[in-house]
Scaffold this motif. Structure first.
Motif, PDB file in Angstrom:
ATOM      1  N   GLU A 314      28.057  50.757  22.040  1.00 19.04           N
ATOM      2  CA  GLU A 314      28.796  49.571  22.669  1.00 19.04           C
ATOM      3  C   GLU A 314      28.395  49.043  23.944  1.00 19.04           C
ATOM      4  O   GLU A 314      28.536  48.221  24.408  1.00 19.04           O
ATOM      5  CB  GLU A 314      30.390  50.009  22.372  1.00 19.04           C
ATOM      6  CG  GLU A 314      30.790  50.228  20.988  1.00 19.04           C
ATOM      7  CD  GLU A 314      30.805  48.963  20.204  1.00 19.04           C
ATOM      8  OE1 GLU A 314      29.522  48.569  19.930  1.00 19.04           O
ATOM      9  OE2 GLU A 314      31.896  48.594  19.766  1.00 19.04           O
ATOM     10  N   VAL A 315      28.137  50.292  24.758  1.00 23.01           N
ATOM     11  CA  VAL A 315      27.835  49.954  26.123  1.00 23.01           C
ATOM     12  C   VAL A 315      26.423  49.115  26.151  1.00 23.01           C
ATOM     13  O   VAL A 315      26.537  48.040  27.262  1.00 23.01           O
ATOM     14  CB  VAL A 315      27.198  51.275  26.874  1.00 23.01           C
ATOM     15  CG1 VAL A 315      26.623  50.920  28.423  1.00 23.01           C
ATOM     16  CG2 VAL A 315      28.521  52.020  27.290  1.00 23.01           C
ATOM     17  N   LEU A 322      32.241  48.221  30.215  1.00 18.12           N
ATOM     18  CA  LEU A 322      32.803  49.244  29.386  1.00 18.12           C
ATOM     19  C   LEU A 322      32.524  50.471  30.008  1.00 18.12           C
ATOM     20  O   LEU A 322      31.394  51.009  30.255  1.00 18.12           O
ATOM     21  CB  LEU A 322      32.238  49.063  27.978  1.00 18.12           C
ATOM     22  CG  LEU A 322      32.857  50.243  27.131  1.00 18.12           C
ATOM     23  CD1 LEU A 322      34.131  50.086  26.829  1.00 18.12           C
ATOM     24  CD2 LEU A 322      31.980  49.967  25.656  1.00 18.12           C
ATOM     25  N   ARG A 323      33.450  51.340  30.372  1.00 17.78           N
ATOM     26  CA  ARG A 323      33.468  52.564  31.122  1.00 17.78           C
ATOM     27  C   ARG A 323      34.371  53.523  30.208  1.00 17.78           C
ATOM     28  O   ARG A 323      35.250  53.263  29.367  1.00 17.78           O
ATOM     29  CB  ARG A 323      34.135  52.399  32.323  1.00 17.78           C
ATOM     30  CG  ARG A 323      33.277  51.520  33.452  1.00 17.78           C
ATOM     31  CD  ARG A 323      33.876  51.368  34.677  1.00 17.78           C
ATOM     32  NE  ARG A 323      35.186  50.746  34.628  1.00 17.78           N
ATOM     33  CZ  ARG A 323      35.376  49.549  34.614  1.00 17.78           C
ATOM     34  NH1 ARG A 323      34.196  48.556  34.549  1.00 17.78           N
ATOM     35  NH2 ARG A 323      36.586  48.984  34.513  1.00 17.78           N
ATOM     36  N   ASN A 348      39.138  50.119  18.144  1.00 18.88           N
ATOM     37  CA  ASN A 348      40.294  49.194  18.399  1.00 18.88           C
ATOM     38  C   ASN A 348      40.595  48.969  19.729  1.00 18.88           C
ATOM     39  O   ASN A 348      40.762  47.882  20.274  1.00 18.88           O
ATOM     40  CB  ASN A 348      41.408  50.010  17.725  1.00 18.88           C
ATOM     41  CG  ASN A 348      41.747  49.265  16.216  1.00 18.88           C
ATOM     42  OD1 ASN A 348      40.885  48.807  15.647  1.00 18.88           O
ATOM     43  ND2 ASN A 348      43.040  49.793  15.858  1.00 18.88           N
ATOM     44  N   SER A 349      40.326  50.028  20.512  1.00 16.40           N
ATOM     45  CA  SER A 349      40.566  49.599  22.128  1.00 16.40           C
ATOM     46  C   SER A 349      39.572  48.922  22.646  1.00 16.40           C
ATOM     47  O   SER A 349      39.565  48.068  23.446  1.00 16.40           O
ATOM     48  CB  SER A 349      40.293  51.067  22.812  1.00 16.40           C
ATOM     49  OG  SER A 349      41.390  51.806  22.668  1.00 16.40           O
ATOM     50  N   ILE A 350      38.224  48.720  22.129  1.00 17.61           N
ATOM     51  CA  ILE A 350      37.148  47.757  22.556  1.00 17.61           C
ATOM     52  C   ILE A 350      37.398  46.577  22.045  1.00 17.61           C
ATOM     53  O   ILE A 350      37.486  45.634  22.666  1.00 17.61           O
ATOM     54  CB  ILE A 350      35.688  48.281  22.231  1.00 17.61           C
ATOM     55  CG1 ILE A 350      35.487  49.615  22.740  1.00 17.61           C
ATOM     56  CG2 ILE A 350      34.672  47.372  22.314  1.00 17.61           C
ATOM     57  CD1 ILE A 350      34.237  50.515  22.249  1.00 17.61           C
ATOM     58  N   LYS A 351      37.785  46.374  20.715  1.00 17.72           N
ATOM     59  CA  LYS A 351      37.701  45.199  20.028  1.00 17.72           C
ATOM     60  C   LYS A 351      39.084  44.466  20.496  1.00 17.72           C
ATOM     61  O   LYS A 351      38.969  43.189  20.565  1.00 17.72           O
ATOM     62  CB  LYS A 351      38.052  45.360  18.375  1.00 17.72           C
ATOM     63  CG  LYS A 351      37.810  43.990  17.681  1.00 17.72           C
ATOM     64  CD  LYS A 351      37.695  44.516  16.150  1.00 17.72           C
ATOM     65  CE  LYS A 351      37.461  43.207  15.386  1.00 17.72           C
ATOM     66  NZ  LYS A 351      37.541  43.542  13.770  1.00 17.72           N
ATOM     67  N   HIS A 352      40.227  44.962  20.554  1.00 18.87           N
ATOM     68  CA  HIS A 352      41.571  44.417  20.655  1.00 18.87           C
ATOM     69  C   HIS A 352      42.069  44.491  22.195  1.00 18.87           C
ATOM     70  O   HIS A 352      42.854  43.582  22.570  1.00 18.87           O
ATOM     71  CB  HIS A 352      42.450  44.925  19.807  1.00 18.87           C
ATOM     72  CG  HIS A 352      42.190  44.736  18.351  1.00 18.87           C
ATOM     73  ND1 HIS A 352      41.999  43.383  17.571  1.00 18.87           N
ATOM     74  CD2 HIS A 352      42.076  45.567  17.419  1.00 18.87           C
ATOM     75  CE1 HIS A 352      41.843  43.663  16.143  1.00 18.87           C
ATOM     76  NE2 HIS A 352      41.821  44.831  16.026  1.00 18.87           N
ATOM     77  N   GLY A 353      41.447  45.594  22.959  1.00 13.18           N
ATOM     78  CA  GLY A 353      41.985  45.690  24.363  1.00 13.18           C
ATOM     79  C   GLY A 353      41.111  45.267  24.996  1.00 13.18           C
ATOM     80  O   GLY A 353      41.737  44.703  26.200  1.00 13.18           O
ATOM     81  N   GLY A 361      36.752  47.022  30.916  1.00 12.49           N
ATOM     82  CA  GLY A 361      37.779  48.282  31.331  1.00 12.49           C
ATOM     83  C   GLY A 361      37.253  49.287  30.984  1.00 12.49           C
ATOM     84  O   GLY A 361      36.215  49.709  30.664  1.00 12.49           O
ATOM     85  N   THR A 362      38.415  50.302  30.956  1.00 11.84           N
ATOM     86  CA  THR A 362      37.955  51.981  30.872  1.00 11.84           C
ATOM     87  C   THR A 362      38.736  52.322  29.487  1.00 11.84           C
ATOM     88  O   THR A 362      40.054  52.185  29.226  1.00 11.84           O
ATOM     89  CB  THR A 362      38.365  52.682  32.118  1.00 11.84           C
ATOM     90  OG1 THR A 362      37.961  52.035  33.063  1.00 11.84           O
ATOM     91  CG2 THR A 362      38.090  54.074  31.712  1.00 11.84           C
TER      92      THR A 362
END
Length: 444
Positions: A314-315, A322-323, A348-353, A361-362
């Motif tokens: 993902e990075v 993205l951290r 989910n954090s990556i896709k929706h947040g 973000g982190t």
């Protein structure tokens, strides 16, 4: 006299019910009941179990100098051993069950009679159209007759039930003939023990009661043990259902991750082929790990390693936006957690947040132990979840709902999972599961 005779018949039925109930509590005996095809050693083991309990019933009668007439279940036990286990079980059980009457009491005909009855039970078993029909046997003769003529397509089933009914009556009739042909009442000391109506009270109904008590003495354990078998079958079906449900949930997670990763690769093939190749290498590493694992649980150490491989992919797509931070207690690394537990939450954090946040973000993962439980936390500082959607996310969110459902399947009510979120400030998912620790060699 007549009252004592009837009491003995009732005691016989009560004794058989007690023996059947006690045996049904043994897990070892229940395991034997679940088998229909047994090896020789398993048939002999079943014979030992039945010989001990029914031999003890004969010994009780002999030790009481024929005071406890109703305790003797030699005939019923021998016949049932053959019906349940076949010729070998019936023969061996018949011989050993009769020994307390043959050796101390000198009842000479008991051994050949019980051995023969055991073999008769084995013959009846062989004639069953299906061994399950043994467990469906009904002692109600009129009902079997009605079924024989009514259910033309199942005539083999009803014919077998009639045969089993007749075999029980024949075994009791043979005992009465052998006993009464050997010097009348002295047969109890020199030939075969038997219950019989007292002199002057040999009304036909007293004989009917005698034969019916033998029929029911064979039927009672069959019904008790069949209930036990049905309970075990239901438990096994429930276990298989849970495994199938868990496999279905897991299969929903893995393609979901694969689909998103391949989408990322396809978008990079034109813009940055080198990065696309890096992602393919990372993806192959992740897939090898997935294909190598078939367990429902893995160590937290392996789960975190998997997350690092996943985030490396993902990075490549997000870059410095993205951290990833981790605050993992050392004593939690060898704890077992459900496989693929963290990846859907991170995804989910990556896709929706974070994907909708311009500056990125982190993602943070924290773990700790406390109160014999493992506490896991996955949080991000993304755009958060609205209050309306937060109320239904456990039921409708694809990744989150799968994790929630898997925890429910694996732990029942012995877990906690809750989500906290504020729009514009991020989302926090917390999970508590019981501590599970094992030898990692057995897990891998």
């Amino acid at each position: 006299m007549l009252q004592g005779y009837l009491v003995s018949l009732l005691v016989k039925l009560a004794t058989m019910a007690a023996i059947a109930s006690v045996l049904a509590r043994s897990n070892r005996f229940k395991a034997m009941l679940m088998r229909e095809n047994r090896s020789l050693s398993q048939r002999l083991e079943l014979a030992v179990w039945l010989s001990v309990v029914f031999g003890a019933s004969v010994a009780t009668r002999v030790a009481g100098h024929d005071t406890y007439h109703g305790a003797d279940l030699a005939l019923e036990g021998s016949l049932m051993a053959g019906i349940l286990g076949g010729y070998v079980t019936g023969l061996v059980s018949g011989v050993f069950i009769s020994l307390p009457a043959r050796l101390p009491a000198g009842e000479l005909l008991t051994l050949p009679l019980m051995a023969g009855v055991g073999v008769l039970g084995g013959l009846v078993r062989d004639l069953a159209p299906d061994t399950e029909e043994i467990w469906r046997f009904s002692p109600y003769f009129d009902l079997n007759i009605w079924r024989f003529f009514k259910e033309s397509r199942n005539y083999q089933r009803t014919a077998f039930h009639l045969l089993l009914f007749a075999s029980i009556l024949a075994a009791e009739f043979l005992r009465q003939i052998l006993a009464q042909s050997n010097l009348g009442h002295e047969a109890m000391a020199t030939g075969v023990f038997h219950l019989y109506p007292p002199p002057g009270n040999d009304h036909p109904l007293t004989w009917v009661a005698l034969y019916l008590s033998t029929v029911f003495a064979v039927t009672i354990p069959l019904k008790i043990w069949n209930n036990t078998r049905n309970e075990r079958k239901l438990e096994e079906q429930q276990r298989l259902l849970v495994e199938a449900r868990l496999a279905a949930l897991t299969s929903q997670i893995n393609p979901h991750f694969l689909f998103n990763t391949l989408n990322s690769v396809s978008s990079l093939i034109r813009t940055d082929p080198n990065q696309a190749r890096v992602m393919v290498v990372r993806l192959s590493k992740v897939l090898r790990r997935l294909l190598r694992k078939h367990e429902n649980f893995s160590s937290l150490r392996e789960e975190l390693s998997f997350i690092e491989d996943y985030l490396a992919i993902e990075v490549v797509r997000f870059g410095d936006k993205l951290r990833f931070e981790r605050d993992v207690a050392e004593d939690t690394l060898d704890m077992l957690v459900p496989s693929m537990l963290l990846q859907p939450l991170v995804e989910n954090s990556i896709k929706h947040g974070l994907s909708g946040k311009v500056e990125g973000g982190t993602i943070r993962i924290r773990t700790r132990r406390g109160g014999a439980r493992v506490h896991l936390l996955v949080e991000d500082d993304g755009i958060g979840i609205s209050e309306e959607r937060l109320a239904t996310v456990l039921d409708q969110g694809i990744g989150v709902s799968n994790v929630y459902e898997r925890l429910k399947v694996l732990f029942g009510n012995d877990y906690r999972m809750w989500i906290e979120s504020q729009p514009g400030h991020g989302t926090r998912v917390q999970i508590e599961v019981p501590e599970l620790e094992t030898n990692l060699a057995a897990v891998s």
